[in-house]
Structures are given as C-alpha cells and as structure tokens.
Design an enzyme around this catalytic site. Structure first.
Site, PDB file in Angstrom:
ATOM      1  N   THR A   1       0.968  -1.248   0.019  1.00 19.15           N
ATOM      2  CA  THR A   1       0.032  -0.242  -0.017  1.00 19.15           C
ATOM      3  C   THR A   1       0.789   1.066   0.163  1.00 19.15           C
ATOM      4  O   THR A   1       2.007   1.037   0.589  1.00 19.15           O
ATOM      5  CB  THR A   1      -0.861  -0.095   1.407  1.00 19.15           C
ATOM      6  OG1 THR A   1      -0.117   0.005   2.477  1.00 19.15           O
ATOM      7  CG2 THR A   1      -1.794  -1.181   1.192  1.00 19.15           C
TER       8      THR A   1
ATOM      9  N   GLU B   1      -5.999  -3.926   0.726  1.00 19.55           N
ATOM     10  CA  GLU B   1      -6.027  -5.106   1.763  1.00 19.55           C
ATOM     11  C   GLU B   1      -7.155  -5.932   1.429  1.00 19.55           C
ATOM     12  O   GLU B   1      -7.667  -6.755   2.152  1.00 19.55           O
ATOM     13  CB  GLU B   1      -6.211  -4.242   2.987  1.00 19.55           C
ATOM     14  CG  GLU B   1      -4.937  -3.731   3.710  1.00 19.55           C
ATOM     15  CD  GLU B   1      -4.651  -2.414   3.396  1.00 19.55           C
ATOM     16  OE1 GLU B   1      -5.183  -1.818   2.200  1.00 19.55           O
ATOM     17  OE2 GLU B   1      -4.145  -1.744   3.929  1.00 19.55           O
TER      18      GLU B   1
ATOM     19  N   LYS C   1     -13.570  17.976  11.640  1.00 21.08           N
ATOM     20  CA  LYS C   1     -14.028  17.915  12.919  1.00 21.08           C
ATOM     21  C   LYS C   1     -14.121  19.336  13.387  1.00 21.08           C
ATOM     22  O   LYS C   1     -13.286  20.036  13.824  1.00 21.08           O
ATOM     23  CB  LYS C   1     -13.229  17.208  14.147  1.00 21.08           C
ATOM     24  CG  LYS C   1     -13.097  15.743  13.757  1.00 21.08           C
ATOM     25  CD  LYS C   1     -12.176  14.998  14.417  1.00 21.08           C
ATOM     26  CE  LYS C   1     -11.588  13.750  13.842  1.00 21.08           C
ATOM     27  NZ  LYS C   1     -10.246  13.875  12.906  1.00 21.08           N
TER      28      LYS C   1
ATOM     29  N   TRP D   1     -18.898  16.261  12.746  1.00 20.91           N
ATOM     30  CA  TRP D   1     -18.157  15.982  11.639  1.00 20.91           C
ATOM     31  C   TRP D   1     -18.725  16.787  10.337  1.00 20.91           C
ATOM     32  O   TRP D   1     -19.980  16.593  10.201  1.00 20.91           O
ATOM     33  CB  TRP D   1     -18.485  14.443  11.244  1.00 20.91           C
ATOM     34  CG  TRP D   1     -17.286  13.760  12.405  1.00 20.91           C
ATOM     35  CD1 TRP D   1     -16.750  14.208  13.551  1.00 20.91           C
ATOM     36  CD2 TRP D   1     -16.965  12.347  12.392  1.00 20.91           C
ATOM     37  NE1 TRP D   1     -16.053  13.470  14.195  1.00 20.91           N
ATOM     38  CE2 TRP D   1     -16.208  12.094  13.589  1.00 20.91           C
ATOM     39  CE3 TRP D   1     -17.571  11.204  11.810  1.00 20.91           C
ATOM     40  CZ2 TRP D   1     -15.758  10.841  13.582  1.00 20.91           C
ATOM     41  CZ3 TRP D   1     -17.181  10.277  11.985  1.00 20.91           C
ATOM     42  CH2 TRP D   1     -16.279   9.656  13.116  1.00 20.91           C
TER      43      TRP D   1
HETATM   44  P1  AMP Z   1      -5.842   1.665  -2.131  1.00 23.24           P
HETATM   45  O1  AMP Z   1      -5.294   0.537  -1.155  1.00 23.24           O
HETATM   46  O2  AMP Z   1      -4.805   2.533  -2.525  1.00 23.24           O
HETATM   47  O3  AMP Z   1      -6.560   1.126  -3.114  1.00 23.24           O
HETATM   48  O4  AMP Z   1      -6.747   2.634  -1.441  1.00 23.24           O
HETATM   49  C1  AMP Z   1      -8.100   2.116  -0.656  1.00 23.24           C
HETATM   50  C2  AMP Z   1      -8.771   3.458  -0.126  1.00 23.24           C
HETATM   51  O5  AMP Z   1      -9.342   3.957  -1.367  1.00 23.24           O
HETATM   52  C3  AMP Z   1     -10.146   2.948   0.494  1.00 23.24           C
HETATM   53  O6  AMP Z   1      -9.821   2.886   2.027  1.00 23.24           O
HETATM   54  C4  AMP Z   1     -10.811   4.390   0.432  1.00 23.24           C
HETATM   55  O7  AMP Z   1     -10.509   5.326   1.311  1.00 23.24           O
HETATM   56  C5  AMP Z   1     -10.462   4.911  -0.829  1.00 23.24           C
HETATM   57  N1  AMP Z   1     -11.687   4.294  -1.959  1.00 23.24           N
HETATM   58  C6  AMP Z   1     -11.459   3.145  -2.812  1.00 23.24           C
HETATM   59  N2  AMP Z   1     -12.910   3.183  -3.376  1.00 23.24           N
HETATM   60  C7  AMP Z   1     -13.616   4.155  -3.134  1.00 23.24           C
HETATM   61  C8  AMP Z   1     -14.964   4.603  -3.261  1.00 23.24           C
HETATM   62  N3  AMP Z   1     -15.737   3.916  -4.339  1.00 23.24           N
HETATM   63  N4  AMP Z   1     -15.507   5.787  -2.697  1.00 23.24           N
HETATM   64  C9  AMP Z   1     -14.455   6.219  -1.756  1.00 23.24           C
HETATM   65  N5  AMP Z   1     -13.442   5.831  -1.415  1.00 23.24           N
HETATM   66  C10 AMP Z   1     -12.975   4.989  -2.170  1.00 23.24           C
END
Ligand code: AMP
Length: 551
Positions: free
Chosen positions: A187, A331, A444, A449
C-alpha cells in the site's frame, strides 16, 4: 462428519489452464500508440506463461517462494507474468511505477525481490534504482527501450523474448497449498513505511469468482474489458484473473493513459467495459466534450478507488456509459462493495441514489461499523463510524519482511482480527455502504463531523468546476474548518460567493458546513494511484503557499 467432497486446491494455475484452453481464442490486445495494436490469444498467453516459467526456473534459478517483481504497464507480457510466477510457486510482486524512488527501493528490498521484469520504456526509471536494490540478481527487459541505460549494472540483464524462445510451451504446474503466497502489493501508505499485502492462491481464486458475479462486474466472453486500472494497483482489481475464468477479452492501454489515446482505443477497439479511478474518467469526459468520438460500445464502466462524484456518473449515463460504483482497498483484493441497485429501486427515482453509494457487501465480505469509543453502530443509514471488514479475500496481517513474523498493527486490525479500513461512513439496513470520509480526512468542526466528500461532490456538480478537493484546516474557534480548493474549467472565472450559495441551494449543504476559506488551484495533487492527495494540500496551506480568499 467430514464432507465427501474432493479437496482440490484453488490455484492460479487452474485459472490459467482453464482460460488458455476453454477460452483459448479470447484476446489480450495491447495498445502500441501507433499502427496496429498487438493481439495475443489466451491460448498463446498460456503457452508463453509456461515458457516464462521454464526460463525463470532453468535460466534464472527462481525457486521456492522467491519474489519476482514486475515494473510494467498493463500489457500482454504483464498478464503472462501474472500467471507464470504464482503458478510455478513463486510470488509475483507488482511494483508501483508511480512511487518516489526511495519508496520503490525500500519496497523492493523489503520484499527481497530476486528478479525484476521491466518494460523497456521504464528503464529510465529502473536504471538509477538498480544499484540500491540489494536482492535483485536478474533484470528481464520486455519491449522497446534503451538497454544501454543498464550498462554497468551488477544484476544480469536478459531479453524477455530471448528467454522465452525455444522453451517448452507446457509446464507441469505444481500442486501448491492454496493458502500459500501468490502475489504481493504494497500500500502506498500515507504514514509510516509502506505495508505489504500478500494474496494467496485461494484468496485470488475466490475473489475472481466474486468479480464475475452478475451483481459485481458480471462480464462474459462476449465482453472486452478496457483495463485502465494499473496491474500494479491491487492486481488491476482482479480483472486479469477474473477474465481468464470467463473468457472476457482484455484491452490493455500499456503506457497510453492520457484522455486522447484512451478515447481513440475505445472508438477503434470497441470495449464493452472499462475500469479505472474517477480522475481518469474526468479527463476522458473533458476530451469527449472537446472532440466527439464514438464510444457507444462502452456499456459499463466500473469506477472505484475514490468516490465517484454523482455529476460524473450523470454525465457518463448521458453518453450511454453506465457507471457502476465500487469500493475496495489493497487490503481487500480489492472488491469490498459494488453499487448495483436493489430490485425494488430499479426504474424508480431511488435508483440513482443507490448507485451513488459505495455499494452493497457481497456474501464473502462481512462488515461492521465502530464508533469513536469502540462501540458497534447500527446499520440505520445514519450512524457514522469506521468500517471494519472480514472475509476470505481480506488481509488479516501485513508482510513482516524476510524471515519475520507478519505485522498486525493495532490501528489496522482489531483484537478479533477484523481489518480496520480507516474509512468512515454509514450502512443502510439493506447493506449499502455510504462513505463520508477517510478517518484522517474528516473535518471535525465544533465537535461535529463535516464530510469532505459531500462538499466535493456538491462542488463538482457546478458547471464551472472541473475538480474540487476539500480539506480540514485548523481554526481557532471551531478546531477545524473546511478549506475548498477548486479547479475551474477552461474559460471560467472564480466567484466564491456564488459557489458557496450553490452549495447551500443546489447541494443541500447545511449552513454551518459551508466553507469560508476558498482558493483556486491548477490541479488537485494526486497520489501514485491517482487519488486526491490531501496531505499535500494541507501542507501547502500550512506553509502559506495557497492564496486564500475568506468569505
Ligand atoms: P488503495 O489501497 O490505494 O486502493 O486505497 C483504498 C482506499 O481508497 C479506501 O480505503 C478508500 O479510502 C478509497 N476508496 C476506494 N474506493 C472508494 C470509493 N468507491 N469511494 C470512496 N473511497 C474509495
């Protein structure tokens, strides 16, 4: 009582064998920028994957769970690596080519990659890193590029095609433990060191089946999927594996990810499906506004990785490209939710609202919401808390490094083993997730929020705004307040008062949530996987680099 079923392991080699035989005529088409794209059948991919495995074992000495890294665009050779490496028992490590050099070095050393397969066009990126990659013994170069950049490298350099030439086109894939490591992906990590997620054969197999369900992407061998989401970003959302199960053909953009070539490949190759983060689609939309193209083949577009603004969904709907919103993370393999509306809402006004949520959880993903004090929150569509998930394709730990135990940091995993997603939102009684923020991005203000995502979506619905990011900034009176950073469409001018009224009147934003700090920026800074990089904006604000108007 034990079951009487056969205990056949769920392996990637099975997906490969199936795709390259039953769906042998399906195609991986790679865009080359000029001239005809390169076309390769699934049968050829199967044969070449076997050749690659022979080469890795016999010429390069890859054995056991050695890590073989890729530094590649989306293309046919990368698909071969996807299948050959795990099928032979080694571990595929996809390197994110957009990461800063120091992170790439850290990640490759942490994973102890022995081999790197690299596209020739990425040699300018790899060459300066190579002296720092302590475990890399072999570099395999595929496709055009300046090999002389690798002169003086201590690792041995090979040509991809030369390695494959003459090798047997079949390989006796070993019968592995389905729980063993197949692939890994780090990540991008906004805090601390990057974290390695290690997928198993079993998790990838089960996840691929989920991707293929009608209530997920639901593609068949009549489809061609334009896989824009990079193969280094959560296994291209599982598409290469899922497509080999069902015979969906793949259109791979290689390095041609800009709006103009994307529009060209859609018009010429006529994919029926495409998958990418919202930023890519915002760019394509602008291009389609400027130059009309025939994109009528594209019936379904999967958007995820970041919240899809409803305005983008509407614009795509108008062009006949139906957006399906989905949520996931590195993840979670990544498929966590998919926003298919429930049967009773189809054709009603509610349908669009359902489609703009992050979506519904499939059977393989259990979900719960946890409040700030650790309490479980109800699924009532109102109580907002951190989303936690559990399931057979959800990470239960991170890779600890060579010979080390796995890592289970308490901010990422609950005591009872659920993944803490860091995403904040609500779940409705019928299981639809609506995310309001990342835990670290939520604003916040005076003990309440404010959702940055809600403000952004409302702003991006304004005709003068092409992109908007809202971040929390410190405020003496309220603790934090929203700062609206806006990218204007070409030829538009900024009238913050009008935008603020628009938020209240059209966006339905409560008065106390309306930003008083505004600024115009040229573009929203993006992370290595194309998401808004809000920490950059927060830093720019803190260092006084932004020209703020206060209303
Ligand atoms: P990554 O591991 O780089 O793919 O990032 C994952 C994160 O991307 C998630 O924990 C979310 O915060 C964000 N994310 C993924 N899909 C969405 C979605 N459809 N809407 C909002 N946030 C998203």
């Amino acid at each position: 009582m034990l079951s009487t079923m056969q205990d056949v392991p769920l392996l990637i080699s099975r997906i490969l064998a199936h795709g390259s035989s039953i769906h042998g005529t399906s195609l991986v088409t790679t865009w080359t920028g000029e001239g005809e794209p390169a076309r390769r059948s699934y049968a050829e991919i199967g044969a070449r994957s076997a050749q690659l495995a022979h080469a890795l074992r016999e010429d390069l000495g890859v054995e056991g769970d050695d890590r073989v890294a890729t530094l590649m665009w989306n293309n046919a050779e990368h698909v071969e690596a996807y299948f050959a490496i795990p099928s032979m028992g080694a571990v595929l490590h996809t390197l994110n080519l957009r990461l800063p050099a120091e992170q790439l070095i850290w990640i490759a050393n942490h994973a102890a990659d022995r081999v790197v397969i690299v596209n020739g066009s990425l040699l300018p990126l790899l060459a300066p890193l190579l002296p720092h990659l302590t475990s890399v013994e072999h570099v395999v170069v595929s496709g055009p590029g300046d090999r002389s950049l690798l002169g003086g490298a201590s690792a041995r350099v090979h040509e991809y095609e030369e390695l494959l030439a003459g090798k047997p086109t079949a390989y006796e894939w070993p019968e592995l433990d389905e729980r063993s490591a197949a692939a890994m992906c780090y990540t991008s990590g906004t805090t601390g060191d990057p974290k390695g997620v290690v997928y198993s054969h079993r998790s990838i197999y089960l996840h691929s089946m989920q991707v293929n369900l009608t209530q997920s992407m639901g593609l068949t061998d009549q489809d061609t999927s334009l896989v824009v989401v990079p193969q280094f970003h959560v296994n291209a959302w599982g598409l290469p594996h899922a497509t080999f199960m069902t015979g969906v053909s793949m259109l791979m953009p290689d390095r041609f990810l800009q709006p103009v070539p994307l529009a060209q490949m859609i018009e010429q190759e006529r994919p029926t499906h495409a998958a990418a983060v919202p930023t890519i689609w915002q760019g394509l939309l602008a291009e389609l506004g400027a130059h009309s193209r025939d994109v009528s083949s594209l019936g379904q577009v999967t958007i995820g990785g970041a919240a899809c603004p409803p305005s983008l969904m509407e614009a795509f709907d108008k062009l006949g490209m139906r957006v399906c919103h989905a949520w996931g993370m590195t993840e979670t393999s990544p498929l966590g939710t998919v926003a298919r509306p429930p049967a009773h809402a189809v054709g009603t006004e509610e349908e669009f609202t359902y489609r703009t949520t992050q979506g519904r959880f499939p059977a393989g993903v259990e979900a719960r919401l946890t409040g700030p004090g650790g309490e479980r929150l109800p699924w009532d569509g109102e109580s907002a808390g951190e989303l936690e998930v559990r399931g057979p394709w959800i990470a239960g730990a991170y890779y600890g490094g060579e010979g080390a135990e796995v890592l289970r940091p308490a901010d990422k995993f609950s005591e009872d083993g659920w993944l803490k997603t860091g995403d904040v939102g609500t779940i409705s009684a019928d299981g639809y997730l609506t995310l309001t923020d990342r835990a670290k991005d939520v604003i916040k203000s005076g003990g309440e929020w404010i959702s940055s995502v809600e403000l952004e979506n409302a702003l991006m619905a304004h005709p003068d705004v092409s992109e908007a990011a809202v971040v929390a900034v410190p405020d003496d009176r309220w603790g934090e307040r929203p700062l609206a950073t806006v990218v204007l469409k070409e030829g538009s001018t900024a009238d913050f008062t009008a935008l603020r009224s628009f938020l209240a009147e059209e966006g339905g934003i409560a008065k106390w949530q309306l930003p008083e700090r505004w600024t115009v920026i040229e573009s929203v800074p993006k992370t290595s996987v194309g998401k808004f990089d809000k920490k950059v904006l927060r830093r720019q604000y803190a260092e006084g680099e932004l020209d703020i108007t206060r209303l």
